[in-house]
Design a protein around this motif. Structure first.
Motif, PDB file in Angstrom:
ATOM      1  N   HIS B  11       0.832  -1.206   0.000  1.00 11.94           N
ATOM      2  CA  HIS B  11       0.000   0.000   0.000  1.00 11.94           C
ATOM      3  C   HIS B  11       0.861   1.247   0.000  1.00 11.94           C
ATOM      4  CE1 HIS B  11      -3.829   1.977   0.139  1.00 11.94           C
ATOM      5  NE2 HIS B  11      -3.354   2.802   1.047  1.00 11.94           N
ATOM      6  N   ARG B  12       0.473   2.163  -0.878  1.00 14.80           N
ATOM      7  CA  ARG B  12       1.214   3.426  -0.984  1.00 14.80           C
ATOM      8  C   ARG B  12       0.297   4.589  -0.694  1.00 14.80           C
ATOM      9  NH1 ARG B  12       2.048   0.892  -5.569  1.00 14.80           N
ATOM     10  NH2 ARG B  12       3.878  -0.455  -5.588  1.00 14.80           N
ATOM     11  N   TYR B  13       0.833   5.585   0.022  1.00 13.49           N
ATOM     12  CA  TYR B  13       0.152   6.879   0.150  1.00 13.49           C
ATOM     13  C   TYR B  13       0.962   7.840  -0.691  1.00 13.49           C
ATOM     14  CZ  TYR B  13      -2.123   4.899   4.290  1.00 13.49           C
ATOM     15  OH  TYR B  13      -2.842   4.126   5.157  1.00 13.49           O
ATOM     16  N   GLY B  14       0.529   8.114  -1.873  1.00  9.89           N
ATOM     17  CA  GLY B  14       1.331   8.957  -2.761  1.00  9.89           C
ATOM     18  C   GLY B  14       2.651   8.253  -3.048  1.00  9.89           C
ATOM     19  N   LYS B  15       3.754   8.904  -2.683  1.00  5.14           N
ATOM     20  CA  LYS B  15       5.056   8.304  -2.963  1.00  5.14           C
ATOM     21  C   LYS B  15       5.536   7.417  -1.818  1.00  5.14           C
ATOM     22  CE  LYS B  15       7.053  11.567  -6.243  1.00  5.14           C
ATOM     23  NZ  LYS B  15       7.884  12.762  -6.383  1.00  5.14           N
ATOM     24  N   LEU B  19       3.222  -0.178   3.129  1.00 12.93           N
ATOM     25  CA  LEU B  19       3.335  -1.633   3.237  1.00 12.93           C
ATOM     26  C   LEU B  19       3.978  -2.149   1.960  1.00 12.93           C
ATOM     27  CD1 LEU B  19      -0.170  -2.525   4.664  1.00 12.93           C
ATOM     28  CD2 LEU B  19       2.008  -2.716   5.869  1.00 12.93           C
ATOM     29  N   ASP B  20       4.961  -3.032   2.146  1.00 17.68           N
ATOM     30  CA  ASP B  20       5.735  -3.473   0.992  1.00 17.68           C
ATOM     31  C   ASP B  20       5.717  -5.000   0.922  1.00 17.68           C
ATOM     32  OD1 ASP B  20       7.425  -3.675  -1.111  1.00 17.68           O
ATOM     33  OD2 ASP B  20       9.206  -2.894  -0.072  1.00 17.68           O
ATOM     34  N   ASP B  21       4.823  -5.532   0.110  1.00 19.26           N
ATOM     35  CA  ASP B  21       4.800  -6.963  -0.176  1.00 19.26           C
ATOM     36  C   ASP B  21       4.682  -7.804   1.104  1.00 19.26           C
ATOM     37  OD1 ASP B  21       4.752  -8.962  -2.069  1.00 19.26           O
ATOM     38  OD2 ASP B  21       6.908  -9.334  -1.899  1.00 19.26           O
ATOM     39  N   VAL B  22       3.621  -7.574   1.850  1.00 21.96           N
ATOM     40  CA  VAL B  22       3.425  -8.260   3.124  1.00 21.96           C
ATOM     41  C   VAL B  22       2.534  -9.491   2.935  1.00 21.96           C
ATOM     42  CG1 VAL B  22       2.308  -8.052   5.374  1.00 21.96           C
ATOM     43  CG2 VAL B  22       3.762  -6.205   4.519  1.00 21.96           C
ATOM     44  N   GLY B  39       4.840   3.903  12.945  1.00 21.82           N
ATOM     45  CA  GLY B  39       5.139   4.163  11.536  1.00 21.82           C
ATOM     46  C   GLY B  39       5.593   2.939  10.778  1.00 21.82           C
ATOM     47  N   ALA B  40       5.480   1.764  11.417  1.00 15.35           N
ATOM     48  CA  ALA B  40       5.925   0.544  10.743  1.00 15.35           C
ATOM     49  C   ALA B  40       4.927   0.080   9.690  1.00 15.35           C
ATOM     50  CB  ALA B  40       6.145  -0.566  11.768  1.00 15.35           C
ATOM     51  N   GLY B  41       3.683   0.547   9.782  1.00 21.28           N
ATOM     52  CA  GLY B  41       2.660   0.144   8.824  1.00 21.28           C
ATOM     53  C   GLY B  41       1.563  -0.707   9.446  1.00 21.28           C
ATOM     54  N   LYS B  42       1.577  -0.822  10.770  1.00 24.93           N
ATOM     55  CA  LYS B  42       0.595  -1.677  11.456  1.00 24.93           C
ATOM     56  C   LYS B  42      -0.829  -1.179  11.235  1.00 24.93           C
ATOM     57  CE  LYS B  42       2.280  -1.119  15.643  1.00 24.93           C
ATOM     58  NZ  LYS B  42       3.461  -0.265  15.725  1.00 24.93           N
ATOM     59  N   SER B 206       9.128  -0.663   8.865  1.00 28.43           N
ATOM     60  CA  SER B 206       9.132   0.048   7.581  1.00 28.43           C
ATOM     61  C   SER B 206       8.310  -0.663   6.509  1.00 28.43           C
ATOM     62  CB  SER B 206      10.551   0.229   7.065  1.00 28.43           C
ATOM     63  OG  SER B 206      11.352   0.793   8.037  1.00 28.43           O
ATOM     64  N   GLY B 207       7.146  -1.137   6.893  1.00 30.15           N
ATOM     65  CA  GLY B 207       6.254  -1.748   5.911  1.00 30.15           C
ATOM     66  C   GLY B 207       6.629  -3.154   5.505  1.00 30.15           C
ATOM     67  N   LYS B 208       7.638  -3.726   6.157  1.00 27.94           N
ATOM     68  CA  LYS B 208       8.039  -5.093   5.805  1.00 27.94           C
ATOM     69  C   LYS B 208       7.967  -5.981   7.035  1.00 27.94           C
ATOM     70  CE  LYS B 208      11.228  -4.071   2.090  1.00 27.94           C
ATOM     71  NZ  LYS B 208      12.535  -3.470   1.966  1.00 27.94           N
ATOM     72  N   ILE B 209       7.632  -7.249   6.796  1.00 25.83           N
ATOM     73  CA  ILE B 209       7.632  -8.194   7.905  1.00 25.83           C
ATOM     74  C   ILE B 209       9.023  -8.807   8.002  1.00 25.83           C
ATOM     75  CG2 ILE B 209       6.742 -10.423   8.682  1.00 25.83           C
ATOM     76  CD1 ILE B 209       4.015  -9.562   7.921  1.00 25.83           C
ATOM     77  N   LEU B 210       9.649  -8.674   9.183  1.00 27.25           N
ATOM     78  CA  LEU B 210      11.021  -9.166   9.353  1.00 27.25           C
ATOM     79  C   LEU B 210      11.028 -10.642   9.726  1.00 27.25           C
ATOM     80  CD1 LEU B 210      12.476  -6.204  11.437  1.00 27.25           C
ATOM     81  CD2 LEU B 210      12.528  -6.499   8.963  1.00 27.25           C
ATOM     82  N   GLY B 211       9.979 -11.091  10.363  1.00 26.70           N
ATOM     83  CA  GLY B 211       9.929 -12.496  10.751  1.00 26.70           C
ATOM     84  C   GLY B 211       8.627 -12.809  11.441  1.00 26.70           C
ATOM     85  N   ILE B 212       8.152 -14.058  11.279  1.00 28.83           N
ATOM     86  CA  ILE B 212       6.931 -14.499  11.961  1.00 28.83           C
ATOM     87  C   ILE B 212       7.245 -15.813  12.668  1.00 28.83           C
ATOM     88  CG2 ILE B 212       4.508 -15.174  11.718  1.00 28.83           C
ATOM     89  CD1 ILE B 212       4.384 -13.615   9.137  1.00 28.83           C
TER      90      ILE B 212
END
Lengths: 367, 317
Positions: B11-15, B19-22, B39-42, B206-212
């Motif tokens: 998901h993008r808000y403008g530029k 969320l980046d490929d979650v 601000g992580a995108g939660k 930062s919009g990415k999942i680091l680990g689950i």
């Protein structure tokens, strides 16, 4: 409907709001109707009389004999008179030349009066001038008659005006229908819109948006309370007009309320639309104030729309306030019936439909 | 069947890419936590899940229902508690509850049993205007309102932010109670200690999942031995550890390919460090003593979620 019940409960609970709903129309009517008037009284007149003759005194006393003028000063010369005008101490300056009475007595040159008018406010200047001119004209006629000339020897057309629909030229009668329109414009546009934006701002709309409540249910629950409040305040304003200002109501009350109802739908639609654009109350207020201002000032409440430039008249095609302003005056003062206002009423209905449709399309439960 | 399935959500808000490929799945009946800083995108992720936002890319389903196309059905199944208290502050506790019950076509009576353990605590104040409740009570009311229609899944966006410690503990106990009722719960929090109470957690940054993984496995995934160093003046300790000859890397979070980094990180009353291979803990104490910090202590500790988080964050950069 439970959504409606919630809205009314919230409005009722807001003590300030309840007071405002009742107090605002009261104050608005009591203050604006008598205050906003173009009737001129007590125009401050400075007279420099170089003539000092019975004839010039007679002229001045005629002026002060009317309720329009009062002599505020008698400067000795032209320059002093000019200073008074500049300082704003006098609205008009009359200079009577020293050969005035000679002229009236039949000298070769007819007497010439000099009048200077403070025309910063063009309307009052015009009015003051026309009062002045008519008094001087009367005086002139009497002088001619007293010199022995037979009245019939003065050629001229005799005009005796009769003012229809507002025979005493009472400005209150003209303003009151207009003030009523302002009243419901404010309620419809401001109150409804602010309510919607407030829900957005405090986040309750987000909570509501994830529920299965339908869009039309939400919209009607927001519009109906203010529709009802608008009509209530209109009745309140009208009652005050009737009791306090004794305004005549010539036409059909039903028609009057029907038109106001259509108008309210149009304004509420606009409020709804603006609220979808704004995300804070501040944004909304600024934009809504702009619209209210434009709509009201261009509607012909103070100045007749006919004297506006063509583009302004064309703008009034989409100005709901202009339609209702005209309708209200026609219905209240002239007693116009449905046929007389059908065109305006129809246009108002078209506007109402358009605004509300745009608003419904623009309103989103999700981003 | 999985309660939530997300595939490549972007998901993008403008530029700005929020969320980046979650991608992730939440099992039915699971208590699933999203842990990450502000601000992580939660919140964006949650708003997509509750059908408020249409994502720029990817798709998400809840109980097989797509959040974009089947939002009407979905809204009946979701109980959502936004991060900001968003009930009607000018209505009373009871009126709010009744209102939300009616919105979902049910009544307070019908689902009273579900909210009872939570609602009972605020019931004495049911005539009070919601705006005059304390933070903890507001949160209980919001949870009651989110539960009133017997949702299959609860989505709670930072429910414990701005709530006192006691209320936070109470709140998590309520959540475990609800989990036993079979309700799937997805919750986000910036507090690492709360993560331990989840069945599984996703670390998001930062919009990415680091680990689950489960909290335990996440902690075990820490790649090195971890030590806690204690010294009364923590600030002095931290700066000294950063400038020790052993640690040529001056910034704790800066990318550093040097093998001799201690990676000092301040934690509560101690500073966590990792040791280069072959270095003994005593050597650190000796080095500190020469640097003017005598009497510091060092103990080996089990890595916490935060340690893992910081390690993953550095790797990501």
């Amino acid at each position: 409907m439970f959504l409606l019940r919630k809205e009314f409960r919230q409005i009722r609970r807001d003590k300030f709001m309840v007071r405002a709903i009742i107090g605002v129309p009261l104050l608005q009517m009591l203050i604006l109707v008598p205050a906003v008037t173009f009737e001129m009284k007590h125009i401050d007149l400075a007279v420099t009389d170089y003539d000092r003759s019975p004839a010039s005194r007679e002229l001045v006393s005629r002026l002060t004999g009317s309720s329009f003028f009062r002599v505020c000063a008698t400067p000795e010369n032209y320059n002093q008179a000019d200073d008074l005008l500049l300082a704003g101490d006098a609205d008009m300056v009359l200079i009577i030349p020293d050969d005035c009475s000679k002229g009236l007595a039949g000298a070769v040159n007819p007497p010439r009066l000099q009048v200077m008018v403070d025309a910063v406010n063009a309307t009052t200047a015009q009015l003051g001038w026309s009062y002045f001119a008519s008094i001087v004209r009367d005086y002139n006629r009497d002088v001619i008659m007293s010199t022995g000339a037979a009245p019939s020897s003065i050629p001229g057309i005799s005009v005796s005006p009769r003012f229809w629909y507002n025979p005493t030229l009472n400005y209150k009668y003209y303003m009151l229908p207009g003030i009523l329109v302002i009243l419901i414009t404010a309620i419809g546009l401001m109150m409804c819109g602010l309510n919607l934006v407030r829900e957005k701002e405090i986040g309750t709309s987000e909570q509501i948006n994830v529920t299965p409540v339908k869009k039309w249910e939400l919209i009607t629950s927001k519009v109906i309370p203010f529709f009802i409040i608008g009509l209530l305040d209109l009745s309140l304003g009208l009652t005050i007009g009737w009791i306090v200002f004794n305004i005549p109501f010539e036409g059909s009350l039903l028609l009057f309320f029907a038109c106001s109802a259509i108008f309210l739908v149009a304004v509420l639609g606009l409020a709804l639309f603006l609220s979808t654009l704004a995300s804070t109350m501040q944004q909304f207020l600024y934009v809504a104030f702009f619209f209210v201002m434009i709509f009201i000032l261009m509607s012909g409440i103070f100045t007749p729309t006919e004297s506006m430039p063509l583009w302004a008249q064309q703008f009034n095609w989409v100005n709901p306030v202009a339609y209702l302003m005209r309708i209200n005056r026609m219905v209240m003062l002239k007693g116009s019936g449905f046929n007389d206002i059908a065109r305006d009423m129809g246009m108002l209905a078209v506007l109402a439909f358009t605004f509300i449709t745009i608003a419904i399309i623009a309103y989103r439960k999700r981003a | 069947m999985a309660a939530v399935e997300a595939y490549n959500i972007t998901h993008r808000y403008g530029k700005v890419t929020a969320l980046d490929d979650v991608s992730f799945t939440v099992d039915d009946g699971e208590l699933f936590g999203f842990i990450g800083p502000d601000g992580a995108g939660k919140t964006t992720l949650f708003r997509i899940a509750v059908t408020l936002i249409i994502p720029s890319g990817g798709r998400m389903t809840l109980f097989g229902l797509n959040t974009v196309n089947n939002y009407r059905e979905l809204r009946n199944l979701i109980g959502y508690m936004p991060g900001k208290f968003s009930l009607y502050q000018d209505l009373s506790v009871e009126e709010n509850l009744n209102f939300y019950a009616t919105v979902f076509g049910t009544t307070l009576k019908e689902n009273y049993h579900l909210i009872e353990p939570i609602y009972k605590q605020i019931e004495p104040y049911k005539k009070r205007i919601a705006g005059k409740l304390s933070g903890g009570m507001k949160q209980k009311l919001a949870l009651s309102c989110a539960l009133i229609h017997k949702p299959k899944i609860l989505i709670l966006d930072e429910p414990t932010t701005g709530v006192d410690a006691v209320s936070r503990t109470e709140f998590w106990e309520m959540l475990s109670g609800l989990k036993h009722e079979g309700i799937t719960i997805v919750v986000s929090t910036p507090y690492m200690d709360e993560a331990l109470r989840c069945d599984r957690i996703a670390l998001i940054q930062s919009g990415k999942i680091l680990g689950i993984n489960t909290p335990d496995n996440i902690r075990r995934s820490y790649s090195q031995k971890l030590y806690a160093v204690r010294y009364p003046d923590k600030y002095k300790l931290l700066t000294s550890l950063r400038s020790l000859p052993l640690a040529p890397c001056p910034m704790p979070i800066a990318p550093c390919s040097e093998p001799y980094t201690l990676s000092p990180e301040p934690f509560g009353d101690s500073v966590h460090i990792t040791l280069p291979e072959g270095t003994k803990p005593e050597e650190i104490l000796k080095a500190l003593e020469t640097a003017g910090l005598p009497g510091a202590t060092i103990t080996e500790i089990v890595p916490g979620i935060e340690d893992v988080f910081l390690e993953l964050m550095k790797k990501d950069e």
